[in-house]
Write a protein that holds these residues in place. Structure first.
Motif, PDB file in Angstrom:
ATOM      1  N   UNK A 146       1.028 -16.303  22.412  1.00 57.73           N
ATOM      2  CA  UNK A 146      -0.249 -17.205  22.414  1.00 57.73           C
ATOM      3  C   UNK A 146      -0.097 -17.736  22.080  1.00 57.73           C
ATOM      4  N   UNK A 147      -0.420 -17.573  20.822  1.00 53.16           N
ATOM      5  CA  UNK A 147      -0.817 -18.126  19.509  1.00 53.16           C
ATOM      6  C   UNK A 147       0.234 -18.368  18.183  1.00 53.16           C
ATOM      7  N   UNK A 148       1.646 -18.939  18.389  1.00 55.08           N
ATOM      8  CA  UNK A 148       2.303 -18.796  17.327  1.00 55.08           C
ATOM      9  C   UNK A 148       1.985 -19.550  16.296  1.00 55.08           C
ATOM     10  N   UNK A 149       1.612 -20.468  16.233  1.00 52.75           N
ATOM     11  CA  UNK A 149       1.714 -21.273  14.927  1.00 52.75           C
ATOM     12  C   UNK A 149       0.195 -20.880  14.255  1.00 52.75           C
ATOM     13  N   UNK A 150      -0.479 -20.423  14.682  1.00 53.57           N
ATOM     14  CA  UNK A 150      -1.733 -19.828  14.046  1.00 53.57           C
ATOM     15  C   UNK A 150      -1.641 -18.730  13.785  1.00 53.57           C
ATOM     16  N   UNK A 151      -0.493 -17.612  14.315  1.00 49.55           N
ATOM     17  CA  UNK A 151       0.243 -16.418  13.779  1.00 49.55           C
ATOM     18  C   UNK A 151       0.818 -16.658  12.359  1.00 49.55           C
ATOM     19  N   UNK A 152       2.055 -17.682  12.555  1.00 52.07           N
ATOM     20  CA  UNK A 152       2.498 -17.634  11.475  1.00 52.07           C
ATOM     21  C   UNK A 152       1.607 -17.942  10.460  1.00 52.07           C
TER      22      UNK A 152
ATOM     23  N   UNK B  15      -3.125 -28.382  10.233  1.00 53.71           N
ATOM     24  CA  UNK B  15      -2.564 -26.520  11.092  1.00 53.71           C
ATOM     25  C   UNK B  15      -3.894 -26.996  12.400  1.00 53.71           C
ATOM     26  N   UNK B  16      -3.625 -27.456  13.234  1.00 50.42           N
ATOM     27  CA  UNK B  16      -5.553 -26.540  14.108  1.00 50.42           C
ATOM     28  C   UNK B  16      -4.475 -26.034  15.451  1.00 50.42           C
TER      29      UNK B  16
ATOM     30  N   UNK C 225      -9.351 -27.665  11.753  1.00 48.29           N
ATOM     31  CA  UNK C 225      -8.144 -27.272  10.655  1.00 48.29           C
ATOM     32  C   UNK C 225      -8.399 -25.330  10.708  1.00 48.29           C
ATOM     33  N   UNK C 226      -7.422 -25.067  10.598  1.00 45.83           N
ATOM     34  CA  UNK C 226      -7.290 -23.671  10.568  1.00 45.83           C
ATOM     35  C   UNK C 226      -7.040 -22.939   8.686  1.00 45.83           C
ATOM     36  N   UNK C 227      -7.781 -22.704   8.306  1.00 48.98           N
ATOM     37  CA  UNK C 227      -8.144 -22.237   6.381  1.00 48.98           C
ATOM     38  C   UNK C 227      -7.761 -21.204   6.111  1.00 48.98           C
TER      39      UNK C 227
ATOM     40  N   UNK D 215     -10.309 -18.732  16.940  1.00 47.60           N
ATOM     41  CA  UNK D 215      -9.701 -18.726  17.853  1.00 47.60           C
ATOM     42  C   UNK D 215      -9.127 -16.845  17.306  1.00 47.60           C
ATOM     43  N   UNK D 216      -8.411 -15.995  19.029  1.00 48.17           N
ATOM     44  CA  UNK D 216      -8.032 -15.053  18.730  1.00 48.17           C
ATOM     45  C   UNK D 216      -6.652 -14.639  18.875  1.00 48.17           C
ATOM     46  N   UNK D 217      -6.317 -13.994  17.903  1.00 46.15           N
ATOM     47  CA  UNK D 217      -4.912 -14.363  17.099  1.00 46.15           C
ATOM     48  C   UNK D 217      -4.367 -12.482  17.361  1.00 46.15           C
ATOM     49  N   UNK D 218      -5.031 -11.932  17.240  1.00 42.10           N
ATOM     50  CA  UNK D 218      -4.696 -10.130  17.347  1.00 42.10           C
ATOM     51  C   UNK D 218      -5.224  -9.495  17.839  1.00 42.10           C
ATOM     52  N   UNK D 219      -5.399  -8.010  17.126  1.00 41.13           N
ATOM     53  CA  UNK D 219      -6.448  -6.644  17.862  1.00 41.13           C
ATOM     54  C   UNK D 219      -5.984  -5.799  17.241  1.00 41.13           C
TER      55      UNK D 219
END
Length: 378
Positions: A212-218, A270-271, A294-296, A314-318
């Motif tokens: 669901x969040x590939x760019x933020x997880x990267x 990166x948003x 922007x994601x920092x 943004x929820x990127x994991x648990x």
């Protein structure tokens, strides 16, 4: 001759024996022969506030007498104990006094009578304790009931299927939305936490929502491994710890929540990929989004449902639960205090069948040394 005449004649006869004293000298002594009298000036009262001088002899002068008296009392007590022991061994009574020593047979009789009274008194005390005491053992009925219950458990266990290894504990997921869909394999990363300059506390396993969040997880995995320029999560601390709510960390620039990470040669910030998941369960890992979308790289670990984070993180994991480390850290920290300083000491994740360990953050050391130099400048 009268009495008056007798006294008068006696006085005349005494004048001849004791003549009158010589006349007083009235001549003036010369001034130069006069004795000078020294008159001291009037003295002023003084108050002495200094302590009296320490005199060792006056302080220890009586110790010799006291020690002698103590030795004498000790010897007297020793003699008394010897006499008491001797009379006790001889069969006499120590706690009473006999004016006339009775016959041996009478002494034996009295000793037996006193011993009988003592035994009767002790028996009464023991009988009262036995009658008033409460039973500390289980009754036979309770033991039989427990045995029937245990026997049923043993019989049911024997009738079941034999399992060599215990079953794998089920993961705790309160909301089924976060369950991995069939046919999707989500990667897992591991963060080792420790108190600063101390031994590691344990390891947190985090499942990333790369579907669901590939760019933020990267971005998250890039900082876990280290970008090669000195930025990385290893060595950073959690700058905000609110017990039973959430922790914030991952500032790879200043390590205080005011830094914003940007990769090299990146021209567009990166948003947020999306806000698909809500903060509806504890144990979620979310990444903060600035006002400029922007994601920092700063992330949060929640300890309870936090709907106020929705549309801001943004929820990127648990976090994989149950986890002993997660249960231990949820009550640590204070919203107004940095102690204890919990930092990420190591990270690892599996890539291509091999473990990849994160590189330590080198930028924080340079930034800290630069700040110290600026402070020391006049």
């Amino acid at each position: 001759m009268t009495v008056g005449e007798i006294v008068l004649n006696t006085a005349k006869s005494m004048d001849s024996l004791y003549p009158s004293p010589p006349p007083e000298v009235t001549e003036i002594i010369p001034k130069k022969w006069r004795r000078k009298i020294f008159k001291a000036p009037p003295a002023c009262a003084k108050v002495d506030t200094s302590p009296p001088p320490y005199n060792k002899l006056s302080m220890t002068g009586r110790l010799r007498g006291w020690s002698r008296r103590l030795t004498q009392i000790t010897m007297e007590n020793f003699v008394l104990l010897q006499n008491i022991k001797r009379w006790q061994m001889a069969g006499g009574k120590v706690d009473c006094h006999w004016d006339v020593m009775p016959a041996p047979i009478e002494r034996y009789y009295r000793n037996r009578v006193d011993h009988l009274k003592l035994v009767q008194r002790e028996n009464k005390v023991i009988h009262r304790l036995i009658t008033d005491a409460v039973a500390r053992v289980e009754t036979t009925e309770n033991l039989r009931r427990a045995w029937r219950r245990n026997r049923n458990i043993i019989v049911q266990g024997a009738q079941g299927k034999f399992v060599l290894f215990p079953p794998v504990p089920q993961e705790t997921i309160e909301d089924p939305v976060f369950i991995t869909p069939p046919g999707v394999k989500r990667p897992r990363v591991y963060l080792t936490l420790r108190v600063k300059n101390c031994a590691p506390m344990g390891e947190l396993a985090v499942e990333l929502f790369t579907d669901f969040c590939p760019q933020n997880c990267r971005l998250f995995t890039e900082l876990l491994d280290g970008d090669g320029l000195g930025h990385g999560y290893v060595g950073t601390s959690f700058f905000r710890k609110v017990p039973n709510l959430y922790w914030s960390g991952g500032d790879v620039i200043y390590n205080n929540g005011f830094g914003c990470y940007a990769q090299k040669d990146r021209r567009v910030p990166i948003g947020a990929d999306n806000y698909h998941f809500s903060h509806s369960i504890p144990g979620l890992v979310s990444m903060r989004v600035t006002a400029d979308n922007e994601m920092c790289g700063i992330f949060n670990i929640t300890f309870k449902p936090m709907p106020q984070f929705d549309l801001k993180n943004v929820v990127i994991g648990r976090v994989i639960r149950p986890s002993n480390l997660y249960d231990e850290i949820r009550g640590l920290g204070s919203a107004l205090c940095l102690s204890p300083v919990i930092e990420v000491s190591a990270t690892r994740r599996r890539v291509g069948g091999q473990w990849r360990h994160g590189l330590p953050n080198q930028r924080l050391l340079k930034t800290t040394s630069k700040l110290l130099k600026d402070i020391q400048k006049p």
